[in-house]
Write a protein that holds these residues in place. Sequence first.
Motif, mmCIF file in Angstrom:
data_model
loop_
_atom_site.group_PDB
_atom_site.id
_atom_site.type_symbol
_atom_site.label_atom_id
_atom_site.label_comp_id
_atom_site.label_asym_id
_atom_site.label_seq_id
_atom_site.Cartn_x
_atom_site.Cartn_y
_atom_site.Cartn_z
ATOM 1 N N CYS A 107 8.875 -1.368 0.701
ATOM 2 C CA CYS A 107 9.000 0.104 0.699
ATOM 3 C C CYS A 107 7.647 0.804 0.757
ATOM 4 C CB CYS A 107 9.801 0.555 -0.523
ATOM 5 S SG CYS A 107 8.875 0.485 -2.082
ATOM 6 N N MET A 108 6.588 0.117 0.339
ATOM 7 C CA MET A 108 5.220 0.645 0.302
ATOM 8 C C MET A 108 5.065 1.842 -0.648
ATOM 9 S SD MET A 108 4.196 -1.727 2.057
ATOM 10 C CE MET A 108 2.464 -1.646 2.414
ATOM 11 N N GLU A 109 6.046 2.024 -1.537
ATOM 12 C CA GLU A 109 5.992 3.158 -2.469
ATOM 13 C C GLU A 109 6.160 2.751 -3.925
ATOM 14 O OE1 GLU A 109 8.856 5.970 -1.060
ATOM 15 O OE2 GLU A 109 7.533 6.659 0.563
ATOM 16 N N CYS A 110 6.755 1.605 -4.177
ATOM 17 C CA CYS A 110 6.989 1.204 -5.572
ATOM 18 C C CYS A 110 5.655 0.768 -6.206
ATOM 19 C CB CYS A 110 8.027 0.084 -5.646
ATOM 20 S SG CYS A 110 7.432 -1.505 -5.045
ATOM 21 N N CYS B 75 4.148 -2.458 -4.493
ATOM 22 C CA CYS B 75 3.597 -2.218 -3.152
ATOM 23 C C CYS B 75 2.275 -1.466 -3.247
ATOM 24 C CB CYS B 75 4.578 -1.398 -2.310
ATOM 25 S SG CYS B 75 5.945 -2.367 -1.658
ATOM 26 N N CYS C 295 7.857 -6.397 -3.831
ATOM 27 C CA CYS C 295 8.381 -5.026 -3.754
ATOM 28 C C CYS C 295 9.714 -4.913 -4.500
ATOM 29 C CB CYS C 295 8.577 -4.662 -2.284
ATOM 30 S SG CYS C 295 9.507 -3.140 -2.026
ATOM 31 N N ALA C 296 9.857 -3.827 -5.254
ATOM 32 C CA ALA C 296 11.084 -3.626 -6.035
ATOM 33 C C ALA C 296 12.280 -3.316 -5.130
ATOM 34 C CB ALA C 296 10.877 -2.484 -7.028
ATOM 35 N N ASN C 297 12.003 -2.886 -3.902
ATOM 36 C CA ASN C 297 13.087 -2.492 -2.990
ATOM 37 C C ASN C 297 13.078 -3.327 -1.720
ATOM 38 O OD1 ASN C 297 13.619 -0.153 -4.729
ATOM 39 N ND2 ASN C 297 11.655 0.575 -3.941
HETATM 40 ZN ZN LIG Z 1 7.873 -1.576 -2.739
#
Ligand SMILES: [Zn+2]
Length: 356
Positions: A94-97, A100, A108-110
């Motif tokens: 996701c590059m946001e968690c 990441c 990654c959590a997602n």
């Molecule tokens: Zn992530």
Amino acid sequence: MAELPTSNRAVVWVGQRKLEVQQRPVHPPGDNDVLVEIIATGICGSDCHNWESDSVSRQLVLGHESSGIIKQVGKNVKDRAVGQHVAVEPGFACMECEFCVRGNPNICANLKYCGLDPTDGTLCQYFTCRSSMTVPIPDNVSWEEAGSIQPLAIAVQLARRAGLNTHQSLAILGCGPLGLLTLAVAKAYGVKKIVMFDIEESRTQFAKAYGAHSALVMPKNTDKDSLAFATDFAKEVISANDLGSGFDVTVEASGAEICAQMAVCMLKPGGTYIQAGLGKPLTPVPLFMVTAKELTIKGTVRYTPGCFQEAISLLSRNLVDLKPLVTSTYPLTKANEAFEAQHARKDIKIVIMNQE
Ligand SMILES: [Zn+2]
Ligand SMILES: [Zn+2]
């Protein structure tokens, strides 16, 4: 917009040990995407795990170790070109968690991952993804080898976790594809002494021929408790290989309980243990040794930014040769046979040619 290819044969899980080659739609690339004509795809244990499963949630396209040729690029894509050879990174992080953001998209959590339920994989003729998920490959890398870049990138990540360097002694427990790829990377890094272990003699012979300094068949424990057995064998190995107080690094690449125990016993004080194999959910290991020898235990999973690039660099500079590992290739239309062969475990690495 350029016309899309009209055929997209894909290998689809339709039931336990049942695959079907189905036509799937080709997804037109978005502005930041590329459309890749997939040429080669390695199959591995996790694909086989899906194949054997009776509980995949939908008719899933399998596969995640793919390379191919870019056929179309979206209008915002500036750093990829039609005709370029690329490997496909199969993880949609996701590059946001929080993971990441700190540079670990591998956890990654997602995370969605190609061929992992419910995300379709790359065992198809055409695959569309973000351009940043493709990594350029020089033309001197053969397609068979290009179909094994993803597992090589996993071995690079393992080497990073282990901090491999020229001065170390390294034990690798398990001579399957992961163990052998770890050997290949360790050799490229100039690791001083590499000893490999397996329960099958054919595998240890292969490891020796592939570059291990020594490769030993693990004895069977018949009469001792498992800790005494592991300690005694570790002592023998350490003295036979002149390793002083033990190995600097041990890599458990089989998932077997006895290998995990030996990998702890064979470490010198201050050494590092890498768990790479997937074993039973609960595995007893002599934790008192972790304290007494002040060992470091680390897991390793998938790959982090730069691992694909490094894997490709190792291949194109001939520092790693994957050709001996690719023991069979199959056309995509014979995917059933390829999975049967993977299951029978006679091959080291099987690569499917997606356009055939
Ligand atoms: Zn992530
Ligand atoms: Zn894999």
